[in-house]
Design a protein around this motif. Structure first.
Motif, mmCIF file in Angstrom:
data_model
loop_
_atom_site.group_PDB
_atom_site.id
_atom_site.type_symbol
_atom_site.label_atom_id
_atom_site.label_comp_id
_atom_site.label_asym_id
_atom_site.label_seq_id
_atom_site.Cartn_x
_atom_site.Cartn_y
_atom_site.Cartn_z
ATOM 1 N N GLY A 621 0.807 -1.216 0.000
ATOM 2 C CA GLY A 621 0.000 0.000 0.000
ATOM 3 C C GLY A 621 0.836 1.260 0.000
ATOM 4 N N ASN A 622 1.898 1.277 0.794
ATOM 5 C CA ASN A 622 2.725 2.471 0.899
ATOM 6 C C ASN A 622 3.582 2.710 -0.340
ATOM 7 O OD1 ASN A 622 1.814 3.039 3.525
ATOM 8 N ND2 ASN A 622 3.317 1.631 4.416
ATOM 9 N N THR A 623 3.905 1.650 -1.077
ATOM 10 C CA THR A 623 4.778 1.767 -2.249
ATOM 11 C C THR A 623 3.996 2.002 -3.539
ATOM 12 O OG1 THR A 623 6.255 0.187 -1.133
ATOM 13 C CG2 THR A 623 6.764 0.660 -3.401
ATOM 14 N N ALA A 624 2.670 1.898 -3.500
ATOM 15 C CA ALA A 624 1.860 1.949 -4.723
ATOM 16 C C ALA A 624 2.062 3.240 -5.509
ATOM 17 C CB ALA A 624 0.390 1.755 -4.371
ATOM 18 N N ASN A 625 2.087 4.387 -4.834
ATOM 19 C CA ASN A 625 2.259 5.655 -5.548
ATOM 20 C C ASN A 625 3.641 5.761 -6.181
ATOM 21 O OD1 ASN A 625 -0.288 6.804 -5.187
ATOM 22 N ND2 ASN A 625 0.235 7.572 -3.157
ATOM 23 N N LEU A 626 4.656 5.265 -5.482
ATOM 24 C CA LEU A 626 6.008 5.258 -6.051
ATOM 25 C C LEU A 626 6.045 4.399 -7.307
ATOM 26 C CD1 LEU A 626 9.092 5.914 -5.743
ATOM 27 C CD2 LEU A 626 9.260 3.776 -4.459
ATOM 28 N N GLN A 627 5.439 3.224 -7.254
ATOM 29 C CA GLN A 627 5.429 2.335 -8.412
ATOM 30 C C GLN A 627 4.665 2.957 -9.572
ATOM 31 O OE1 GLN A 627 3.820 -0.956 -6.141
ATOM 32 N NE2 GLN A 627 5.702 -2.138 -6.405
ATOM 33 N N ALA A 628 3.555 3.615 -9.286
ATOM 34 C CA ALA A 628 2.786 4.263 -10.355
ATOM 35 C C ALA A 628 3.573 5.405 -10.977
ATOM 36 C CB ALA A 628 1.453 4.765 -9.809
ATOM 37 N N ALA A 629 4.314 6.139 -10.155
ATOM 38 C CA ALA A 629 5.060 7.290 -10.659
ATOM 39 C C ALA A 629 6.192 6.882 -11.589
ATOM 40 C CB ALA A 629 5.613 8.100 -9.487
ATOM 41 N N PHE A 630 6.722 5.666 -11.406
ATOM 42 C CA PHE A 630 7.857 5.226 -12.214
ATOM 43 C C PHE A 630 7.494 4.034 -13.105
ATOM 44 C CE2 PHE A 630 9.818 7.625 -8.783
ATOM 45 C CZ PHE A 630 10.693 8.434 -9.501
ATOM 46 N N TYR A 631 6.215 3.970 -13.520
ATOM 47 C CA TYR A 631 5.751 2.999 -14.504
ATOM 48 C C TYR A 631 5.981 1.555 -14.057
ATOM 49 C CZ TYR A 631 6.243 7.277 -17.239
ATOM 50 O OH TYR A 631 6.170 8.574 -17.674
ATOM 51 N N LEU A 632 5.840 1.311 -12.772
ATOM 52 C CA LEU A 632 6.016 -0.039 -12.239
ATOM 53 C C LEU A 632 4.676 -0.598 -11.747
ATOM 54 C CD1 LEU A 632 9.341 0.645 -10.314
ATOM 55 C CD2 LEU A 632 9.093 -0.740 -12.378
ATOM 56 N N VAL A 633 3.578 -0.206 -12.440
ATOM 57 C CA VAL A 633 2.250 -0.648 -12.009
ATOM 58 C C VAL A 633 2.084 -2.158 -12.164
ATOM 59 C CG1 VAL A 633 1.079 1.541 -12.375
ATOM 60 C CG2 VAL A 633 1.327 -0.044 -14.279
ATOM 61 N N ARG A 634 2.787 -2.769 -13.103
ATOM 62 C CA ARG A 634 2.666 -4.225 -13.258
ATOM 63 C C ARG A 634 3.312 -4.950 -12.082
ATOM 64 N NH1 ARG A 634 2.565 -2.296 -18.411
ATOM 65 N NH2 ARG A 634 0.902 -3.166 -19.718
ATOM 66 N N GLU A 635 4.382 -4.392 -11.549
ATOM 67 C CA GLU A 635 4.954 -4.998 -10.345
ATOM 68 C C GLU A 635 4.030 -4.762 -9.153
ATOM 69 O OE1 GLU A 635 9.115 -5.884 -8.156
ATOM 70 O OE2 GLU A 635 9.073 -4.203 -9.555
ATOM 71 N N ASN A 636 3.396 -3.594 -9.110
ATOM 72 C CA ASN A 636 2.399 -3.341 -8.078
ATOM 73 C C ASN A 636 1.274 -4.368 -8.158
ATOM 74 O OD1 ASN A 636 -0.466 -1.507 -7.801
ATOM 75 N ND2 ASN A 636 0.925 -1.522 -6.044
ATOM 76 N N TYR A 637 0.854 -4.708 -9.371
ATOM 77 C CA TYR A 637 -0.187 -5.721 -9.576
ATOM 78 C C TYR A 637 0.318 -7.104 -9.149
ATOM 79 C CZ TYR A 637 -3.235 -8.964 -12.119
ATOM 80 O OH TYR A 637 -4.067 -10.005 -12.454
ATOM 81 N N ALA A 638 1.582 -7.398 -9.455
ATOM 82 C CA ALA A 638 2.150 -8.689 -9.045
ATOM 83 C C ALA A 638 2.173 -8.806 -7.524
ATOM 84 C CB ALA A 638 3.561 -8.845 -9.617
ATOM 85 N N TRP A 639 2.529 -7.722 -6.835
ATOM 86 C CA TRP A 639 2.515 -7.743 -5.368
ATOM 87 C C TRP A 639 1.095 -7.982 -4.858
ATOM 88 C CZ3 TRP A 639 6.055 -3.392 -2.943
ATOM 89 C CH2 TRP A 639 7.361 -3.573 -3.382
ATOM 90 N N ALA A 640 0.132 -7.262 -5.450
ATOM 91 C CA ALA A 640 -1.254 -7.394 -5.008
ATOM 92 C C ALA A 640 -1.780 -8.809 -5.243
ATOM 93 C CB ALA A 640 -2.127 -6.374 -5.741
ATOM 94 N N THR A 641 -1.382 -9.419 -6.361
ATOM 95 C CA THR A 641 -1.803 -10.791 -6.654
ATOM 96 C C THR A 641 -1.249 -11.765 -5.615
ATOM 97 O OG1 THR A 641 -1.860 -10.257 -9.019
ATOM 98 C CG2 THR A 641 -1.814 -12.577 -8.423
ATOM 99 N N GLN A 642 0.012 -11.574 -5.243
ATOM 100 C CA GLN A 642 0.602 -12.423 -4.204
ATOM 101 C C GLN A 642 -0.136 -12.252 -2.872
ATOM 102 O OE1 GLN A 642 5.062 -12.580 -4.055
ATOM 103 N NE2 GLN A 642 4.909 -11.124 -5.745
ATOM 104 N N LEU A 643 -0.491 -11.015 -2.552
ATOM 105 C CA LEU A 643 -1.220 -10.769 -1.305
ATOM 106 C C LEU A 643 -2.576 -11.469 -1.312
ATOM 107 C CD1 LEU A 643 -0.461 -6.982 -0.755
ATOM 108 C CD2 LEU A 643 0.074 -8.819 0.846
ATOM 109 N N ALA A 644 -3.282 -11.369 -2.448
ATOM 110 C CA ALA A 644 -4.594 -12.013 -2.539
ATOM 111 C C ALA A 644 -4.476 -13.524 -2.375
ATOM 112 C CB ALA A 644 -5.237 -11.666 -3.880
ATOM 113 N N GLU A 645 -3.446 -14.116 -2.968
ATOM 114 C CA GLU A 645 -3.244 -15.557 -2.879
ATOM 115 C C GLU A 645 -2.896 -15.965 -1.446
ATOM 116 O OE1 GLU A 645 -3.180 -19.459 -4.030
ATOM 117 O OE2 GLU A 645 -3.810 -17.734 -5.227
#
Length: 708
Positions: A621-645
């Motif tokens: 949650g805290n890193t999401a804005n940083l990832q969005a700012a530097f075009y790392l939204v797919r890694e943000n999605y990968a983290w979220a997928t791992q959390l959901a699993e």
């Protein structure tokens, strides 16, 4: 005094207690031809004043944030205005002068403003400097308007306006323009490049990249230096690799740094020096680097539209021959986007431990061996300043450590701390450890590292010479991500120290022993309104050093950490420290300052997702804005997928949090190029619906409200 035309619209953000002095400033600005906006002058009874203030700020071309001790201490709407102005600044192209902090009296600046050069109205020349900044902003506005109008004119032949010259290898070159940084630097650089079509309509500005100053001095290596320099001067690509496959610590990075710095003036287009490291094994990590490279040609950041390699190649072209250094490459596929972005006139220098990677680059290959006998003795002489009688002993040490650069550096650090009459015993002990292969004994390194007997002998001797607490602190360095820098504040948190200063003293002591290195991030600019050097969180004005440990030394630190049964405590401290740092940066809307720490955040999340689901949720949650700012939204999605699993068998509050994070990640992903927007948004809605199952008004009212 020169007056801008048309009048520059300037919003005056201030506390009501400072109204008298701000009113004086308002009158002076009007007299000097500006169009200032002051609430008491322009708001009329019956108006929705918060709405009118927001509208006025958005319509302004510059915002003066008038600061005093009262303004900073009080609560009230002024802080809302400041946050709005900071958000508007982030929408502007890089280099735009818009958000200008102005001290009305001597006072401490909030941390979120310390990246911006501020004005001092109370000083004798404070108003003159402010007017200079505003005039420069007026020039930026006029230049931008001129470029927009130029779109309606016939397109000139690309490059017809450029002065021609010859560079290395006979290529056509163009020298960079005026790179002075008077209140914002080269104005054109901030506004050219909003779209790729602009490249053909107006000459792209060029912020010539320069080679960084080498971190360490280079002893000897003249033949190695001359050979690689000759290749680069003739326009050939080159790779520096280890003479023995995988051998660490022989000085590849130091040689590359000195080559880049020495040859800087011979490449009109400049030198791009890009450190990578063992963690750089995903092509997605190249995207922020491509954006940085595109910035040299004035391409502003475009939300959800990362620069493509072919676009960057066009932007880097026609500025003269360019030297690009990729230091410490571990994966050829990961650097492919960077290779695809290189223009024809670029020369490439790569350092790698892998001869296979060097061969795949199809350039000249220089295998770097250990030091020569003369160079090894010279290194020790420079570190230890021996007497003539002590030279044979140093010769014996160099021979015992096989002239290995890093081993000699560590050994010299250990000897420098000891009385000279004890040198003989120390050299004998290191010689014995190398001969017997004893060192740390049965110690298992990670899969990526093999034991290096000469380095291990010197390191073991240095380590056992430390006090118990210093040994613990060295081991805890193994909790940091490999090949990644860190701040003294992070080290203090992991070591459990109360102050950053105490950590800096210990880190400096380790550096003296050759156990890690430090570097100072370069300043980004100066003058009112210009972004200054990034500051580590929690530290005062000025640029603080960052620290980094060589991969092989970090591998030994981690192995010792595991041997002592401390890995879990150290990794937990590391993850909690970076979660706190990232949370503080995100709360203050200065998350972009954590960009250098992103490898550490990845490292922290990898541990947390396997050991502490709540901590992993916080990091995501805290890193999401940083990832969005530097075009790392797919890694943000990968983290979220791992959390959901991982949350499937967790408590309901963790399930709800994980699904909410997944919904947010999917919503961000929907705005990315190449994504099925409708499908991603529908998936996001489904994730939010799932989150609502666990965030009911009766069980989690606050979380429930956040999903509405």
């Amino acid at each position: 005094m020169a007056k801008p035309s048309p009048k520059l619209r300037v919003f005056l953000c201030h506390a009501s207690e400072d109204k008298p002095i701000v009113r004086e400033l308002y009158d002076r600005l009007r007299t000097d031809g500006f169009d200032p906006w002051l609430d008491s002058e322009l708001l009329v009874p019956g108006k929705n004043w918060p709405l009118e203030i927001q509208k006025a700020m958005r319509a302004s071309q510059a915002v003066l944030v008038c600061l005093s001790k009262v303004a900073l201490a009080k609560e009230g709407y002024i802080h809302t205005e400041i946050k709005t102005a900071q958000a508007l600044q982030m929408e502007k192209p890089e280099g735009t002068i818009f958000f200008i902090p102005l001290q009305l009296e001597e006072c401490d600046l909030p941390f979120s403003m310390r990246e911006i050069q501020w004005g001092k109205y109370f000083e004798a020349d404070g108003y003159e400097k402010l007017v200079k900044a505003l005039n420069k902003r007026a020039e930026q506005v006029e230049a931008a308007q001129g470029i927009i109008k130029s779109r309606k004119r016939p397109r000139p032949a690309f490059g017809a306006h450029l002065p021609q010259g010859k560079g290395p290898g006979g290529t056509v070159t163009v020298r960079g323009g005026d790179k002075s940084t008077v209140v914002g630097g080269n104005v054109t650089n901030s506004i050219i490049g909003h779209t790729v079509t602009f490249i053909q309509q107006a000459p792209p500005a060029w912020h010539r990249p320069a080679a960084p100053r080498p971190v360490k001095p280079m002893v000897g290596r003249k033949k190695d230096f001359d050979k690689v320099a000759k290749w680069l001067r003739s326009g050939k690509n080159a790779a520096i690799t280890a003479a023995v496959q995988g051998m660490p610590g022989v000085g590849k990075t130091v040689l590359a740094e000195h080559l880049a710095f020495a040859l800087d003036g011979e490449f009109p287009g400049g030198v791009i020096y890009q450190p990578l490291g063992t963690g750089f094994r995903n092509p997605a990590l190249a995207v922020p680097i491509l954006e940085e490279w595109a910035g040299y040609a004035g391409r502003p950041r475009q939300d959800n539209l990362p620069p493509r390699p072919e676009e960057v190649r066009t932007l880097l072209a026609r500025h003269g021959s360019l030297l690009v250094v990729l230091d410490d490459v571990w994966d050829i596929a990961a650097i492919q986007p960077l290779l695809n972005a290189l223009p024809p006139e670029a020369c490439l220098l790569v350092t790698t431990r892998s001869r296979r990677i060097a061969q795949e680059l199809h350039g000249e290959i220089h295998p770097l061996d250990v030091l020569s006998d003369d160079d090894a003795r010279e290194l020790l002489k420079q570190r230890l300043h021996p007497s003539q009688a002590e030279l044979p002993l140093l010769k014996k040490l160099a021979r015992a450590l096989g002239n290995h650069t890093q081993a000699l550096d560590i050994a010299a650090g250990s000897l420098a701390r000891r009385p000279r009459h004890l040198w003989q015993a120390a050299v004998d002990e290191m010689e014995r450890q190398v001969r017997e292969g004893s060192g740390f004994g049965e110690l298992h390194l990670t899969d990526d590292e093999d034991k290096e007997s000469r380095v291990e002998a010197a390191l073991a001797f240095s380590y056992h010479d430390l006090k118990a607490e210093a040994q613990r602190r060295f081991r805890y360095l193994g909790a940091f991500a490999p090949d990644a820098s860190f701040s003294a504040e992070a080290a203090a948190a992991i070591w459990g120290l109360k102050t950053t200063e105490e950590a800096e003293i210990q880190l400096a002591a380790f550096a003296e022993l050759g156990l890690l290195s430090s570097f100072t991030p370069p300043p980004l600019g100066e003058g009112p309104g210009v972004r200054a050097s990034p500051l580590p969180l929690g530290e005062g004005p000025g640029v603080r050093a960052r620290w980094q440990q060589h991969t092989i030394l970090r591998a030994y630190a981690l192995a010792l950490l595991k041997k002592e049964g401390e890995e879990e405590n150290a990794r937990n401290a590391h993850a909690h420290a970076y979660n706190r740092l990232m949370r503080e940066a995100d709360d203050r809307q200065i998350y972009f300052l954590m960009r250098p720490d992103y490898p550490q955040l990845q490292h922290a999340f990898a541990w947390a997702i396997a050991h502490d689901l709540g901590l992993a949720q916080g990091l995501a949650g805290n890193t999401a804005n940083l990832q969005a700012a530097f075009y790392l939204v797919r890694e943000n999605y990968a983290w979220a997928t791992q959390l959901a699993e991982k949350s499937k068998d967790a408590a309901e509050d963790q399930k709800g949090a994980a699904m909410g994070t997944l919904g947010n990640a999917l919503a961000r992903l929907a705005a990315s190029p190449g994504e099925d927007r409708r499908a991603r948004l529908l998936a996001a809605l489904a994730a939010y619906e799932e989150a609502l199952r666990y965030r009911r008004p009766d069980t989690a009212p606050l979380d429930y409200a956040a999903t509405q």
